[in-house]
Design a protein around this motif. Structure first.
Motif, PDB file in Angstrom:
ATOM      1  N   ARG A  13       0.847  -1.184   0.000  1.00 41.54           N
ATOM      2  CA  ARG A  13       0.000   0.000   0.000  1.00 41.54           C
ATOM      3  C   ARG A  13       0.886   1.238   0.000  1.00 41.54           C
ATOM      4  O   ARG A  13       1.885   1.291   0.722  1.00 41.54           O
ATOM      5  CB  ARG A  13      -0.927   0.022   1.208  1.00 41.54           C
ATOM      6  CG  ARG A  13      -1.939   1.185   1.143  1.00 41.54           C
ATOM      7  CD  ARG A  13      -2.961   1.089   2.258  1.00 41.54           C
ATOM      8  NE  ARG A  13      -3.730  -0.155   2.173  1.00 41.54           N
ATOM      9  CZ  ARG A  13      -4.636  -0.517   3.075  1.00 41.54           C
ATOM     10  NH1 ARG A  13      -4.868   0.267   4.131  1.00 41.54           N
ATOM     11  NH2 ARG A  13      -5.293  -1.650   2.943  1.00 41.54           N
ATOM     12  N   ILE A  14       0.500   2.213  -0.786  1.00 39.93           N
ATOM     13  CA  ILE A  14       1.243   3.472  -0.879  1.00 39.93           C
ATOM     14  C   ILE A  14       0.439   4.561  -0.192  1.00 39.93           C
ATOM     15  O   ILE A  14      -0.705   4.829  -0.562  1.00 39.93           O
ATOM     16  CB  ILE A  14       1.497   3.857  -2.347  1.00 39.93           C
ATOM     17  CG1 ILE A  14       2.244   2.738  -3.074  1.00 39.93           C
ATOM     18  CG2 ILE A  14       2.291   5.163  -2.423  1.00 39.93           C
ATOM     19  CD1 ILE A  14       2.304   2.922  -4.578  1.00 39.93           C
ATOM     20  N   ALA A  15       1.037   5.180   0.820  1.00 35.81           N
ATOM     21  CA  ALA A  15       0.401   6.280   1.538  1.00 35.81           C
ATOM     22  C   ALA A  15       1.194   7.551   1.284  1.00 35.81           C
ATOM     23  O   ALA A  15       2.418   7.530   1.306  1.00 35.81           O
ATOM     24  CB  ALA A  15       0.333   5.983   3.033  1.00 35.81           C
ATOM     25  N   VAL A  16       0.493   8.647   1.046  1.00 36.14           N
ATOM     26  CA  VAL A  16       1.148   9.906   0.683  1.00 36.14           C
ATOM     27  C   VAL A  16       0.521  11.050   1.464  1.00 36.14           C
ATOM     28  O   VAL A  16      -0.697  11.120   1.622  1.00 36.14           O
ATOM     29  CB  VAL A  16       1.021  10.194  -0.835  1.00 36.14           C
ATOM     30  CG1 VAL A  16       1.692  11.513  -1.192  1.00 36.14           C
ATOM     31  CG2 VAL A  16       1.632   9.059  -1.652  1.00 36.14           C
ATOM     32  N   SER A  17       1.371  11.951   1.950  1.00 33.35           N
ATOM     33  CA  SER A  17       0.898  13.211   2.532  1.00 33.35           C
ATOM     34  C   SER A  17       1.697  14.350   1.932  1.00 33.35           C
ATOM     35  O   SER A  17       2.915  14.241   1.761  1.00 33.35           O
ATOM     36  CB  SER A  17       1.070  13.219   4.055  1.00 33.35           C
ATOM     37  OG  SER A  17       0.767  14.516   4.564  1.00 33.35           O
ATOM     38  N   LEU A  86       5.543  13.368   1.336  1.00 43.63           N
ATOM     39  CA  LEU A  86       6.012  12.327   2.242  1.00 43.63           C
ATOM     40  C   LEU A  86       5.348  11.027   1.807  1.00 43.63           C
ATOM     41  O   LEU A  86       4.124  10.933   1.760  1.00 43.63           O
ATOM     42  CB  LEU A  86       5.639  12.652   3.684  1.00 43.63           C
ATOM     43  CG  LEU A  86       6.047  11.610   4.731  1.00 43.63           C
ATOM     44  CD1 LEU A  86       7.558  11.510   4.847  1.00 43.63           C
ATOM     45  CD2 LEU A  86       5.419  11.932   6.084  1.00 43.63           C
ATOM     46  N   VAL A  87       6.161  10.047   1.465  1.00 43.54           N
ATOM     47  CA  VAL A  87       5.654   8.799   0.902  1.00 43.54           C
ATOM     48  C   VAL A  87       5.987   7.647   1.840  1.00 43.54           C
ATOM     49  O   VAL A  87       7.132   7.518   2.300  1.00 43.54           O
ATOM     50  CB  VAL A  87       6.263   8.524  -0.488  1.00 43.54           C
ATOM     51  CG1 VAL A  87       5.670   7.253  -1.100  1.00 43.54           C
ATOM     52  CG2 VAL A  87       6.053   9.713  -1.409  1.00 43.54           C
ATOM     53  N   ALA A  88       4.999   6.819   2.130  1.00 43.74           N
ATOM     54  CA  ALA A  88       5.219   5.614   2.927  1.00 43.74           C
ATOM     55  C   ALA A  88       4.799   4.404   2.101  1.00 43.74           C
ATOM     56  O   ALA A  88       3.659   4.334   1.648  1.00 43.74           O
ATOM     57  CB  ALA A  88       4.438   5.669   4.226  1.00 43.74           C
ATOM     58  N   LEU A  89       5.718   3.500   1.913  1.00 43.75           N
ATOM     59  CA  LEU A  89       5.404   2.225   1.262  1.00 43.75           C
ATOM     60  C   LEU A  89       5.189   1.207   2.371  1.00 43.75           C
ATOM     61  O   LEU A  89       6.119   0.891   3.130  1.00 43.75           O
ATOM     62  CB  LEU A  89       6.536   1.781   0.340  1.00 43.75           C
ATOM     63  CG  LEU A  89       7.053   2.807  -0.672  1.00 43.75           C
ATOM     64  CD1 LEU A  89       8.074   2.168  -1.599  1.00 43.75           C
ATOM     65  CD2 LEU A  89       5.918   3.407  -1.461  1.00 43.75           C
ATOM     66  N   ALA A  90       3.971   0.712   2.482  1.00 43.53           N
ATOM     67  CA  ALA A  90       3.611  -0.224   3.540  1.00 43.53           C
ATOM     68  C   ALA A  90       3.692  -1.649   3.000  1.00 43.53           C
ATOM     69  O   ALA A  90       2.903  -2.038   2.138  1.00 43.53           O
ATOM     70  CB  ALA A  90       2.210   0.083   4.058  1.00 43.53           C
ATOM     71  N   PHE A  91       4.650  -2.405   3.493  1.00 45.38           N
ATOM     72  CA  PHE A  91       4.871  -3.780   3.054  1.00 45.38           C
ATOM     73  C   PHE A  91       4.156  -4.718   4.020  1.00 45.38           C
ATOM     74  O   PHE A  91       4.522  -4.814   5.197  1.00 45.38           O
ATOM     75  CB  PHE A  91       6.369  -4.090   3.027  1.00 45.38           C
ATOM     76  CG  PHE A  91       7.126  -3.365   1.939  1.00 45.38           C
ATOM     77  CD1 PHE A  91       7.509  -4.027   0.778  1.00 45.38           C
ATOM     78  CD2 PHE A  91       7.454  -2.027   2.076  1.00 45.38           C
ATOM     79  CE1 PHE A  91       8.199  -3.362  -0.222  1.00 45.38           C
ATOM     80  CE2 PHE A  91       8.142  -1.352   1.079  1.00 45.38           C
ATOM     81  CZ  PHE A  91       8.523  -2.020  -0.078  1.00 45.38           C
TER      82      PHE A  91
END
Length: 387
Positions: A13-17, A86-91
């Motif tokens: 899942r890719i989360a972005v702020s 700000l990007v979070a790659l949720a593995f």
């Protein structure tokens, strides 16, 4: 999802702020992954965010999450190129298992120590039948140690392929950081050893070809990656003469469009120039030494090369679920200088790339510049490998 964004991947899942406030940005990230059991998060941090505040807020903003990451020179999201996301790659735990190790300090590198520490990480990370392993490395992009470090990592990892990118700091070149155990570290490198049931394929490419113009480094300060003389003349002057550009007009975009190449057997790798140093010297982003033979490079069509090189399929003809990309900031600089940013972002969206712009790239034991390095992950069916 808007028409400007790629279809979300199925396996991560890719989360972005895009909030300028670290606390608000982490809250937005947390909300987007609240229902997901994660193995770890990979946090790609833009240069404008306050790292002190970010570090203070990490534990409360992302409670119970294992978080790694680095600072960047730009991000690649579902919209393509961005500068302040700000990007979070949720593995997820169902698809990934991870072991980590922080090399700190990383300068100077002890090859024997890196090999030994890497071998211990591998030995403790026992393989699971039916799963595949790969390694990711994120390094302080101003440490000047990536060449030696990645070669030592490859020796310690043996048959486990390693890919990665050097942390960035926008285009300021002041200080870069990797994130491990809730803290940002400079003069450090982060190794992530991954195990996954997904098939994957590595990729690395640039868009340059050699010209007939040759250079010999006749005076250098190798530990600083600083070249003082080329062909017996002041380095900046001789480079400018060969590039057919006035010395006064030398700039990052000139360096991006006129790279110098080093030949390794039948392959050429870019040794990118970072900036002019002291009026007549040239600071490089890769290892440099006296007597090194360099070749001036010229670019091919960068968008066509990007599109064709990312056109990957698995063994069954399936497209990647996503491509984790490490793309040199000089490539992006050239693309945007030529007014091709929107077109490049469209290609990155279409090929489902997510990642960041780097100060250098690591590809199968070699530190390179002005190169796209990545790992394409497939939902299943393809044989893991590298390209």
């Amino acid at each position: 999802m808007t028409t400007l964004e790629q279809k979300p991947p199925e396996t991560i899942r890719i989360a972005v702020s895009r909030s300028p406030d670290p606390q608000a940005a982490l809250a937005e990230i947390a909300a987007q992954i609240a229902d997901l059991r994660t193995s770890f998060l990979l946090l790609l941090v833009p240069a404008h965010l306050d790292l002190k505040l970010m570090q203070e807020e990490l534990a409360s903003g992302l409670p119970g999450r294992t978080v790694f990451g680095c600072t960047t020179a730009g991000q690649i999201t579902g919209r393509g190129y961005e500068a302040e996301a700000l990007v979070a790659l949720a593995f997820p735990r169902t698809q990934f298992r991870v072991a980590s190790h922080l090399f700190h300090p990383v300068a100077p590198v002890s090859i024997a120590d890196v090999v030994a520490q890497t071998e211990r990480v591998v030995d403790r990370f026992r393989p699971t039948p039916g799963r595949r392993r790969l390694a990711l490395v994120f390094t302080d992009g101003l440490s000047k140690q990536e060449d030696i470090l990645v070669a030592a990592l490859e020796a310690g990892l043996k048959d486990i392929p390693v890919f990665g990118g050097s942390a960035g700091d926008g285009l300021t070149f002041r200080q870069t950081f990797v994130l491990h155990d809730g803290r940002f570290h400079s003069n450090a490198a982060l190794l992530l050893l991954l195990e996954t049931p997904l098939s994957f394929r590595g990729v690395g490419f640039d868009h340059f070809q050699p010209t007939e113009k040759r250079m010999v480094v006749t005076k250098a300060v190798p530990e600083e990656r600083l070249v003082l003389e080329i062909n017996g003349a002041p380095a900046a002057e001789e480079y400018a003469r060969l590039a057919e550009v006035p010395v006064a007009e030398l700039s990052p975009i000139v360096f991006a469009e006129n790279p110098v190449l080093v030949r390794n057997r039948n392959l050429y790798h870019v040794r990118a120039i970072q900036q002019i140093q002291g009026g007549s010297g040239l600071t490089f982003l890769s290892a440099i030494d006296d007597g090194l033979l360099l070749t001036l490079g010229r670019g091919k069509e960068i968008i066509r090369t990007l599109d064709s090189s990312l056109d990957l399929t698995g063994e069954g003809g399936e497209e990647p679920d996503f491509i984790l990309g490490f793309d040199c900031y000089l490539r992006r600089l050239e693309i945007e200088h030529k007014g091709l940013g929107a077109e490049a972002s469209d290609k990155l969206r279409r090929h489902r790339v997510v990642g960041f712009n780097t100060y250098g790239e690591q590809h199968l034991g070699v530190h390179v510049n002005q190169t796209f390095v990545g790992v394409a992950f497939f939902p299943g069916g393809a044989v893991s490998g590298v390209a």
